[in-house]
Design a protein around this motif. Structure first.
Motif, mmCIF file in Angstrom:
data_model
loop_
_atom_site.group_PDB
_atom_site.id
_atom_site.type_symbol
_atom_site.label_atom_id
_atom_site.label_comp_id
_atom_site.label_asym_id
_atom_site.label_seq_id
_atom_site.Cartn_x
_atom_site.Cartn_y
_atom_site.Cartn_z
ATOM 1 N N THR A 128 0.881 -1.250 -0.005
ATOM 2 C CA THR A 128 0.246 -0.109 0.018
ATOM 3 C C THR A 128 0.744 1.284 0.008
ATOM 4 N N ASN A 129 1.900 1.255 0.682
ATOM 5 C CA ASN A 129 3.039 2.482 0.818
ATOM 6 C C ASN A 129 3.419 2.572 -0.709
ATOM 7 N N SER A 130 3.779 1.766 -1.536
ATOM 8 C CA SER A 130 4.020 1.980 -3.048
ATOM 9 C C SER A 130 2.755 2.487 -3.829
ATOM 10 N N ILE A 131 1.747 1.729 -3.550
ATOM 11 C CA ILE A 131 0.437 2.231 -4.303
ATOM 12 C C ILE A 131 0.156 3.897 -4.044
ATOM 13 N N VAL A 132 0.440 4.268 -2.674
ATOM 14 C CA VAL A 132 0.233 5.732 -2.470
ATOM 15 C C VAL A 132 1.265 6.341 -3.068
ATOM 16 N N GLN A 133 2.595 6.104 -3.060
ATOM 17 C CA GLN A 133 3.803 6.757 -3.763
ATOM 18 C C GLN A 133 3.403 6.738 -5.072
ATOM 19 N N ASN A 134 2.951 5.675 -5.781
ATOM 20 C CA ASN A 134 2.724 5.711 -7.350
ATOM 21 C C ASN A 134 1.366 6.465 -7.813
ATOM 22 N N GLY A 135 0.774 7.174 -6.916
ATOM 23 C CA GLY A 135 -0.507 7.875 -7.108
ATOM 24 C C GLY A 135 -1.469 6.995 -7.743
ATOM 25 N N ILE A 136 -1.752 5.951 -7.443
ATOM 26 C CA ILE A 136 -2.759 4.908 -7.861
ATOM 27 C C ILE A 136 -3.916 5.151 -6.729
ATOM 28 N N ASN A 137 -5.003 5.681 -7.166
ATOM 29 C CA ASN A 137 -6.110 6.094 -6.241
ATOM 30 C C ASN A 137 -7.539 5.274 -6.561
ATOM 31 N N ASN A 138 -7.401 3.955 -7.057
ATOM 32 C CA ASN A 138 -8.410 3.087 -7.474
ATOM 33 C C ASN A 138 -7.967 1.812 -7.017
ATOM 34 N N ALA A 139 -7.797 1.259 -5.751
ATOM 35 C CA ALA A 139 -7.287 0.127 -5.524
ATOM 36 C C ALA A 139 -8.162 -0.607 -4.479
ATOM 37 N N SER A 140 -8.006 -1.741 -4.387
ATOM 38 C CA SER A 140 -8.674 -2.897 -3.664
ATOM 39 C C SER A 140 -7.910 -3.521 -3.103
ATOM 40 N N ILE A 141 -8.175 -4.030 -1.719
ATOM 41 C CA ILE A 141 -7.575 -4.962 -0.999
ATOM 42 C C ILE A 141 -8.570 -6.167 -0.438
ATOM 43 N N ILE A 227 -14.271 -12.537 -4.469
ATOM 44 C CA ILE A 227 -13.066 -11.847 -4.449
ATOM 45 C C ILE A 227 -12.934 -10.878 -5.854
ATOM 46 N N ALA A 228 -13.251 -11.683 -6.940
ATOM 47 C CA ALA A 228 -13.387 -10.701 -8.316
ATOM 48 C C ALA A 228 -14.360 -9.652 -8.190
ATOM 49 N N PHE A 229 -15.408 -9.920 -7.686
ATOM 50 C CA PHE A 229 -16.357 -8.784 -7.198
ATOM 51 C C PHE A 229 -15.732 -7.651 -6.573
ATOM 52 N N LEU A 230 -15.194 -7.929 -5.448
ATOM 53 C CA LEU A 230 -14.658 -7.013 -4.592
ATOM 54 C C LEU A 230 -13.470 -6.196 -5.163
ATOM 55 N N ALA A 231 -12.633 -6.985 -6.161
ATOM 56 C CA ALA A 231 -11.778 -6.481 -6.765
ATOM 57 C C ALA A 231 -12.166 -5.368 -7.861
ATOM 58 N N SER A 232 -13.432 -5.649 -8.410
ATOM 59 C CA SER A 232 -13.751 -4.754 -9.602
ATOM 60 C C SER A 232 -14.626 -3.629 -9.221
ATOM 61 N N ASP A 233 -14.959 -2.735 -9.948
ATOM 62 C CA ASP A 233 -15.477 -1.465 -9.908
ATOM 63 C C ASP A 233 -16.871 -1.559 -9.479
ATOM 64 N N LYS A 234 -17.321 -2.824 -9.548
ATOM 65 C CA LYS A 234 -19.020 -3.445 -9.324
ATOM 66 C C LYS A 234 -19.025 -2.851 -7.718
ATOM 67 N N SER A 235 -17.986 -2.928 -7.127
ATOM 68 C CA SER A 235 -18.200 -3.024 -5.679
ATOM 69 C C SER A 235 -17.496 -1.710 -5.136
ATOM 70 N N SER A 236 -17.687 -0.750 -5.868
ATOM 71 C CA SER A 236 -17.037 0.760 -5.851
ATOM 72 C C SER A 236 -17.294 1.431 -4.636
ATOM 73 N N TYR A 237 -18.384 1.162 -3.950
ATOM 74 C CA TYR A 237 -18.708 1.963 -2.613
ATOM 75 C C TYR A 237 -18.852 0.618 -1.412
ATOM 76 N N MET A 238 -18.036 -0.283 -1.592
ATOM 77 C CA MET A 238 -18.102 -1.255 -0.718
ATOM 78 C C MET A 238 -16.397 -1.023 0.131
ATOM 79 N N ASN A 239 -16.764 -0.582 1.474
ATOM 80 C CA ASN A 239 -15.176 -0.448 2.093
ATOM 81 C C ASN A 239 -15.625 -0.753 3.501
ATOM 82 N N GLY A 240 -14.336 -1.570 4.171
ATOM 83 C CA GLY A 240 -14.602 -2.093 5.506
ATOM 84 C C GLY A 240 -15.801 -3.136 5.745
#
Length: 249
Positions: A128-141, A227-240
């Motif tokens: 995640t530190n690398s994601i932030v450093q590289n300016g990626i703002n659409n990531a899913s863990i 997992i594929a659903f959570l990785a995709s933009d289909k779950s774009s408002y799912m967090n936590g």
């Protein structure tokens, strides 16, 4: 059109079980996969199973999630190959060392905590530190917990504690990372047909099936599809979120 075309995904524990199924499903959806596992033989088996599409660029890595230096080396190898970190991280790596509390050794307790909980922490933090450093703002863990992290299970003091920790780690990380465009969610599988479950004596397996309303164990692919659903933009408002995939157990 597949929903993950052009995305890069890291899957820990990708050599077997839910991790291996996840690699196949995410590759089917168009993602390039970084298959990470302690067992290099299993990494190669998974790579061979997803190499059908030559437009995708997969990578296999031998990685011990419990060791920061190993995770850092994996990130370095990823950046050397792709010039960017993955925007999808799936923490599937996990082990069991089952025994009753009064017989459980300190070593077996520590190893399970180190792989299942500390490993999830290290991979999440370092990548995640690398994601932030590289300016990626659409990531899913996506983290893999377990239903026994909610309810406990005989002979699994260490495993239950580690998976309960993964669930709370997820909820806290989602609060810290959400404003950075990084979503963090956790899946709690029930009894899934994997090498881990196959090691359970048949009589015990049958007793567990009686407790499941669907009267069967799940398949690894049934977790991988979520997992594929959570990785995709289909779950774009799912967090936590905590998603239980248990057949009703």
């Amino acid at each position: 059109m597949s929903s993950l075309i052009g995305r890069l995904a890291l899957v820990t524990g990708g050599g077997s079980g839910i991790g291996q199924a996840t690699c196949r499903i995410l590759a089917r959806e168009g993602a390039s996969i970084i298959v990470a596992d302690r067992a290099s033989k299993n990494v190669q088996k998974t790579l061979q199973s997803i190499q059908s599409d030559t437009t995708q660029n997969h990578l296999g890595l031998e990685m011990d999630v419990a060791k920061a230096t190993s995770v850092e080396d994996a990130l370095k190898n990823t950046l050397e190959k792709y010039a960017k970190p993955p925007s999808i991280i799936v923490n599937c790596a996990g082990i069991t060392r089952d025994n009753f509390l009064l017989k459980l050794s300190e070593e077996d307790f520590d190893e399970v905590i180190n792989v299942n909980l500390k490993g999830t922490f290290l991979v999440t933090k370092i990548f995640t530190n690398s994601i932030v450093q590289n300016g990626i703002n659409n990531a899913s863990i996506i983290n893999i917990g377990s239903i026994v992290g909610d309810y406990g299970n005989l002979g699994q003091t260490n495993y239950s504690a580690s998976k309960a920790g993964v669930e709370l780690l997820t909820r806290t990380a989602s609060k810290e990372l959400g404003n950075l465009g990084i979503r963090v969610n956790v899946i709690l599988p029930g009894m899934i047909r994997t090498p881990m479950i196959d090691a359970v004596p048949p009589k015990v397996q049958e007793k567990f099936k009686e407790l499941i309303p669907m009267k069967r164990f799940g398949n690894a692919e049934e977790i991988a599809e979520v997992i594929a659903f959570l990785a995709s933009d289909k779950s774009s408002y799912m967090n936590g979120a905590t998603i239980k995939v248990t057949g009703g157990f």
